[in-house]
Design an enzyme around this catalytic site. Sequence first.
Site, PDB file in Angstrom:
ATOM      1  N   GLY A  68      11.247  21.050 -12.875  1.00  0.00           N
ATOM      2  CA  GLY A  68      10.984  21.288 -14.286  1.00  0.00           C
ATOM      3  C   GLY A  68       9.714  22.084 -14.527  1.00  0.00           C
ATOM      4  N   ILE A 114      -3.663   5.716   5.238  1.00  0.00           N
ATOM      5  CA  ILE A 114      -2.419   6.269   5.802  1.00  0.00           C
ATOM      6  C   ILE A 114      -2.568   6.486   7.314  1.00  0.00           C
ATOM      7  CG2 ILE A 114      -0.897   8.300   5.774  1.00  0.00           C
ATOM      8  CD1 ILE A 114      -1.336   8.441   2.739  1.00  0.00           C
ATOM      9  N   GLY A 115      -3.712   7.031   7.740  1.00  0.00           N
ATOM     10  CA  GLY A 115      -3.941   7.275   9.168  1.00  0.00           C
ATOM     11  C   GLY A 115      -3.924   5.990   9.979  1.00  0.00           C
ATOM     12  N   GLU A 125     -12.770  10.494  12.979  1.00  0.00           N
ATOM     13  CA  GLU A 125     -13.222  10.319  11.590  1.00  0.00           C
ATOM     14  C   GLU A 125     -14.563  11.026  11.393  1.00  0.00           C
ATOM     15  OE1 GLU A 125     -12.236   9.002   8.525  1.00  0.00           O
ATOM     16  OE2 GLU A 125     -14.248   9.656   7.943  1.00  0.00           O
ATOM     17  N   ALA A 127      -4.368  13.114   8.465  1.00  0.00           N
ATOM     18  CA  ALA A 127      -4.366  12.101   7.385  1.00  0.00           C
ATOM     19  C   ALA A 127      -5.710  12.171   6.675  1.00  0.00           C
ATOM     20  CB  ALA A 127      -4.106  10.718   7.970  1.00  0.00           C
ATOM     21  N   THR A 128      -5.983  13.360   6.132  1.00  0.00           N
ATOM     22  CA  THR A 128      -7.300  13.588   5.532  1.00  0.00           C
ATOM     23  C   THR A 128      -7.256  13.522   4.010  1.00  0.00           C
ATOM     24  OG1 THR A 128      -6.774  15.930   5.826  1.00  0.00           O
ATOM     25  CG2 THR A 128      -8.278  14.960   7.414  1.00  0.00           C
ATOM     26  N   HIS A 165      -0.961 -27.228   0.928  1.00  0.00           N
ATOM     27  CA  HIS A 165      -1.321 -27.256   2.346  1.00  0.00           C
ATOM     28  C   HIS A 165      -0.059 -27.375   3.189  1.00  0.00           C
ATOM     29  CE1 HIS A 165      -3.516 -28.175   5.996  1.00  0.00           C
ATOM     30  NE2 HIS A 165      -2.664 -29.180   6.201  1.00  0.00           N
TER      31      HIS A 165
END
Length: 462
Positions: A115, A180-181, A199, A266-267, A441
């Site tokens: 769209g 995510i990493g 990292e 995964a940055t 418990h």
Amino acid sequence: MAEYDVIIIGSGPGGYVCAIRCAQLGLKTACVEGRETLGGTCLNVGCIPSKALLHASHQLHEAEHNFAKMGLKGKSPSVDWKQMLAYKTEVIEGNTKGIEFLFKKNKIDWLKGWGSIPEAGKVKVGDETHTAKNIIIASGSEASSLPGVEVDEKVVVTSTGALELGKVPKKMVVIGAGVIGLELGSVYSRLGAEVTVIEYLDAITPGMDGEVQKAFQRILKKQGLKFIMGAAVQKTEALKTKAKVSYKLRKDDSEHEIDADVVLVATGRRPYTEGLGLDALGIETSKGGQIKVGKDWQTSVNGIYAIGDCIDGPMLAHKAEDEGMAAAEQVAGKHGHVNYGVIPGVIYTHPEVANVGETEETLKEAGRAYKVGKFMFMGNGRAKANFAADGFVKILADKETDRILGAHIIGPSAGDLIHEICVAMEFGAAAEDLALTCHAHPTYSEAVREAALACGDGPIHS
Ligand SMILES: Cc1cc2nc3c(=O)[nH]c(=O)nc-3n(C[C@H](O)[C@H](O)[C@H](O)COP(=O)(O)OP(=O)(O)OC[C@H]3O[C@@H](n4cnc5c(N)ncnc54)[C@H](O)[C@@H]3O)c2cc1C
């Protein structure tokens, strides 16, 4: 061409939840989605498939490490990767078809295709232009990479490629120690890959409570993940079936290389607003590409709203959902509300990690007086029985009033336990309110109560 009260662009957790709420509030609603299936990033290539692989790989871990201890003997299961992917696909299908069913049930039109908004009040999908009194943009986000790192989704992959690998790699490098990493790194580590996480910062999971960061990294290391911290990745070179990652250590600028069968980038993620026509409409965005909205989620153009990953705030499915419901209520003339101070965050590794509200670091920075109530899962009978006694519950409460300001859990079912504290925070509860609530418990929840007791006269089981 049809006329609607609301057209929502994007059917992720923000868009589909918004569409359902709009329909429930009596508005004639359509939702535009360019993917083959509904559900957005979350259901197709995000939350749901990653949790399916985390679940499957955790079962393997349990079989390999804990079954024999409980007297369950026999050959450990081996990994049939194709079948695991088929299971993941089945889970995705079950969920995306579920949204299709909910659309039909609520009489929401799915406008299939990509769209754009040629002008306020109009949405173009393919050759058709539809009119809408209100338009809600819920176009989500996409993975972002680093300069010098070229993603081919085969050897150098984003999370999307990492959910569809041809086989389990022997060696995997994960660039970025965020949620995510670490989740996907854990999956492949449990399945037998040697996983190294690189990292840039000196701590994993930026923004999380410092004590939890340290405990979490220690546990992940024990599970076999390797970490190279304070390292700036310079580039990746994709060879035919391997990749080389070059990085520089920030402490001494020394340069290094590491090989891998697969590199997972995964940055982080950035808002996805391609092709909507924001500039021509004059819709303001921030430097990072987020659509700017006011308190009512309306953009700088009247009648056009935006929610979810494409606006500011944590990129989380439940944050998008809450905004979806609130924006629907605004459009229907009600008063939608999101409490941004009480949005939980969960990492679905094992143990899980969950947080809500302030951290010790943010409280110190704000100069607020607080107290800490902490309880180790080692003192929880259920956790001990289930080989899940790593970790703790930590509650931060105002020193004077005892009001709960934040909570951080690393341990079994942390992602479920955190909600008791979220509800307490929504009600403005004190730690004592939790401490005085009877907890069944033996449950993991008792650890939450004990942490609340630790904010007062002390826990019982430590
Ligand atoms: C691997 C991974 C794991 C994750 N795990 C979690 C988790 O466990 N928990 C959690 O809370 N969050 C998780 N997330 C984040 C979560 O997926 C997002 O926060 C969430 O999907 C955002 O929802 P959204 O509705 O804003 O956008 P999205 O889910 O991204 O959906 C947007 C949709 O809009 C469509 N679209 C975009 N532009 C157009 C257009 N012009 N026309 C038609 N359609 C369009 C897209 O095709 C897409 O389907 C994860 C993300 C990833 C990548």
